[in-house]
Design an enzyme around this catalytic site. Structure first.
Site, PDB file in Angstrom:
ATOM      1  N   ARG A  77       0.474  -1.498   0.053  1.00 28.97           N
ATOM      2  CA  ARG A  77      -0.034  -0.024  -0.022  1.00 28.97           C
ATOM      3  C   ARG A  77       0.766   1.416  -0.217  1.00 28.97           C
ATOM      4  NH1 ARG A  77      -1.953   3.357   5.042  1.00 28.97           N
ATOM      5  NH2 ARG A  77      -4.080   4.092   4.163  1.00 28.97           N
ATOM      6  N   HIS A 121      -2.529  11.171   1.127  1.00 32.44           N
ATOM      7  CA  HIS A 121      -2.424  10.590   2.142  1.00 32.44           C
ATOM      8  C   HIS A 121      -1.511  12.424   3.248  1.00 32.44           C
ATOM      9  CE1 HIS A 121      -1.024   7.546   5.196  1.00 32.44           C
ATOM     10  NE2 HIS A 121      -0.721   8.437   5.912  1.00 32.44           N
ATOM     11  N   GLU A 166      -7.447   8.199   6.885  1.00 31.24           N
ATOM     12  CA  GLU A 166      -7.598   9.002   7.729  1.00 31.24           C
ATOM     13  C   GLU A 166      -7.804  10.378   8.053  1.00 31.24           C
ATOM     14  OE1 GLU A 166      -4.854   8.506  10.915  1.00 31.24           O
ATOM     15  OE2 GLU A 166      -3.829   6.060  10.547  1.00 31.24           O
ATOM     16  N   ASN A 294      -7.399   1.893  10.364  1.00 32.46           N
ATOM     17  CA  ASN A 294      -5.478   1.836  10.780  1.00 32.46           C
ATOM     18  C   ASN A 294      -6.401   1.390  12.293  1.00 32.46           C
ATOM     19  OD1 ASN A 294      -4.665   1.760   8.043  1.00 32.46           O
ATOM     20  ND2 ASN A 294      -4.347   4.445   7.881  1.00 32.46           N
ATOM     21  N   TYR A 296      -3.746   1.880  16.192  1.00 32.04           N
ATOM     22  CA  TYR A 296      -2.781   2.025  17.449  1.00 32.04           C
ATOM     23  C   TYR A 296      -3.052   0.658  18.657  1.00 32.04           C
ATOM     24  CZ  TYR A 296       0.090   3.104  12.804  1.00 32.04           C
ATOM     25  OH  TYR A 296       0.336   3.504  11.101  1.00 32.04           O
ATOM     26  N   GLU A 362      -2.962  -0.810   8.166  1.00 31.16           N
ATOM     27  CA  GLU A 362      -2.260   0.082   9.026  1.00 31.16           C
ATOM     28  C   GLU A 362      -1.345  -0.320   9.965  1.00 31.16           C
ATOM     29  OE1 GLU A 362      -0.970   4.329   9.596  1.00 31.16           O
ATOM     30  OE2 GLU A 362      -1.886   4.448   7.559  1.00 31.16           O
TER      31      GLU A 362
HETATM   32  C1  FCB Z   1      -1.143   6.907  10.539  1.00 31.61           C
HETATM   33  C2  FCB Z   1      -0.045   7.580   9.863  1.00 31.61           C
HETATM   34  C3  FCB Z   1       0.636   6.723   9.050  1.00 31.61           C
HETATM   35  C4  FCB Z   1       1.421   6.940  10.071  1.00 31.61           C
HETATM   36  C5  FCB Z   1       1.105   6.142  11.062  1.00 31.61           C
HETATM   37  C6  FCB Z   1       2.421   6.327  12.534  1.00 31.61           C
HETATM   38  O1  FCB Z   1      -1.667   7.568  11.830  1.00 31.61           O
HETATM   39  O2  FCB Z   1      -1.552   7.161   8.995  1.00 31.61           O
HETATM   40  O3  FCB Z   1       0.962   8.289   7.876  1.00 31.61           O
HETATM   41  O4  FCB Z   1       1.906   8.583  10.497  1.00 31.61           O
HETATM   42  O5  FCB Z   1       0.440   6.471  12.018  1.00 31.61           O
END
Ligand code: FCB
Length: 460
Positions: A77, A121, A166, A294, A296, A362
């Site tokens: 991607r 992006h 995002e 995405n 985290y 992500e």
């Molecule tokens: C996300 C972004 C990516 C990267 C990660 C850690 O929010 O999409 O570009 O910065 O975080």
């Protein structure tokens, strides 16, 4: 630990973004973007780092694609830089900018790697930024024109198209709290940008489909919003508010036909929603083939009826919501490690918005990796067991979601390479491949070798 197998055809890959890796800021007619401007604004990015050179991927893409192939990636991607394709954001297409993506796509296909294109992006052409950026409705129209131009060149070889990455960050960090480009701090502008981003998605998705694109989607960063105290009514109300402003404000118009009433009421207290016109919601709600997720870390909130909450990135929540500091061993971003949040999030989306296939576009973690020194052969291996543990935990969480019935099609690790981490500059390393920014030498970390093994076994 138990052995886990992923479904056949589960798509394994990695992700990057144009401004974070390409460099070549002035090559082949590329115009400036809002991130070029923002990174040059004193105090905005760690030590004034910029994406001017980054990983020099623009010139080293062939080497990078060869490494992807060596690791066994089935999908890659990447994002297309709008300012390469239309240096002024509108008007004539710059063929030399598109040539780069042409070469990249051919290199990927030659190695059997599926290209997954993200059209936006965050690197908006500066001239559109000068005209209000995403607060200007015209930007949404221009985005669809740009999308059509990219599809015109790559559409014969690229199957999977995602419009935005995002939009929450583009709107809330770009126009709300100013942490990202263009660095505005205006709650009303943030909500205006949300709508124009979604409209841009809708217009671009329609244009892509008309041009024959097979798979069209969008990537969000939906949040797993949790109450500090499961039994507190005030915390439940805070969850509802933040979930509305983070998740439902995007997911409902995209997948459930329109904005939720409670969210519209909140927005209307901050800005008269004159930006919302007849027909917009219908356009935004046109079916998509894929939702990129995405993830985290989770978000823990507490309600503060006393108004003593610290606020956060959510316009209009100041005082009413307290965002809890992350706990436990943290990543180098100071982010929490909670794989169960990924399972909860995927299940929630699958339950509340059934029918759309999901792809993890992500997931990953920053750690302060350093190569060992083993002269005379130069830098030694980069041992990143903390990243392996993070990825292992989240893959197990993704597998758990699949076993609970979620239609999850694949997993793309963030990131293939260490890169320019926005306001954090180059000090945060997310790559499974280490980049020495002085020499541009790539060294696969232990996590890259571990991931290679996961891919070859289709499991853990
Ligand atoms: C996300 C972004 C990516 C990267 C990660 C850690 O929010 O999409 O570009 O910065 O975080």
């Amino acid at each position: 630990m138990t052995e886990l197998r992923f479904p056949e055809n589960f798509l394994w890959g990695a992700a990057t973004a144009a401004y974070q890796i390409e460099g070549a800021a002035h090559d082949d007619g590329r115009g400036p973007s809002i991130w070029d401007t923002f990174s040059r604004t004193p105090g905005k990015v760690y030590q004034g780092h910029t994406g001017d050179v980054a990983c020099d991927h623009y010139h080293r893409y062939a080497e990078d694609v060869a490494l992807m192939a060596e690791l066994g990636l089935a999908a890659y991607r990447f994002s297309v830089a709008w300012p390469r394709v239309q240096p002024d954001g509108t008007g004539p297409v710059n063929p030399r900018g598109l040539d780069f993506y042409d070469r990249l796509v051919d290199a990927l296909l030659a190695r059997g790697i599926d290209p997954i294109v993200t059209l936006y992006h965050w690197d908006l052409p500066q001239s559109l930024g000068d005209r209000g950026g995403w607060t200007n409705r015209d930007t949404a129209e221009h985005f669809a024109t740009y999308a059509t131009a990219v599809h015109g060149r790559l559409g014969d070889r690229v199957d999977v198209w995602t419009t935005l990455n995002e939009p929450w960050c583009s709107a809330y960090l770009g126009y709300g709290n100013g942490l990202h480009a263009p660095g505005e701090q205006d709650a009303g502008a943030a909500f205006t940008a949300v709508h124009h981003l979604l409209l841009g998605h809708g217009l671009a998705a329609r244009a892509l489909r008309a041009a024959g694109a097979r798979t069209v989607g969008i990537t969000l960063n939906p949040a797993d919003v949790r109450p500090a105290d499961e039994s507190s009514a005030a915390d439940a109300a805070a969850v509802r508010l933040v979930d509305g402003l983070h998740n439902r404000i995007f997911l409902d118009p995209l997948l459930a036909g329109g904005y939720p009433t409670d969210v519209l009421e909140h927005v209307a207290r901050i800005v008269e929603p004159t930006f919302l016109r007849d027909g917009d919601e219908k356009l935004i709600a046109a079916p998509i083939d894929l939702l990129g997720v995405n993830y985290y870390q989770p978000t823990y909130v507490a309600g503060r009826p006393d108004g003593a909450g610290g606020g956060g990135a959510y316009p209009g929540t100041d005082g009413a919501v307290e965002f809890l500091p992350p706990t436990g061993p943290l990543t180098d971003m100071g982010w929490m490690v909670e794989p169960a949040g990924l399972t909860r999030l995927l299940e929630r989306i699958a339950t509340d918005y059934p029918g759309v296939p999901l792809l993890i576009t992500e997931n990953g973690a920053a750690y302060p990796d350093k190569p060992g020194t083993e002269p005379p052969d130069g830098p030694g291996p980069v041992v990143d067991n903390d990243r392996i543990a993070y990825l292992d935990g989240h893959l197990r969480a993704a597998h758990e979601a699949i076993s609970r019935g979620v239609d999850l099609r694949g997993y793309l690790v963030w990131s293939f390479l260490d890169n320019f981490e926005w306001a954090e500059g180059y000090r945060r390393r997310f790559g499974i491949v280490h980049v020495d920014y002085l020499t541009q030498r790539r060294t696969p970390k232990s996590s890259a070798r571990w991931y290679q093994e996961v891919i070859s076994r289709n499991g853990l």
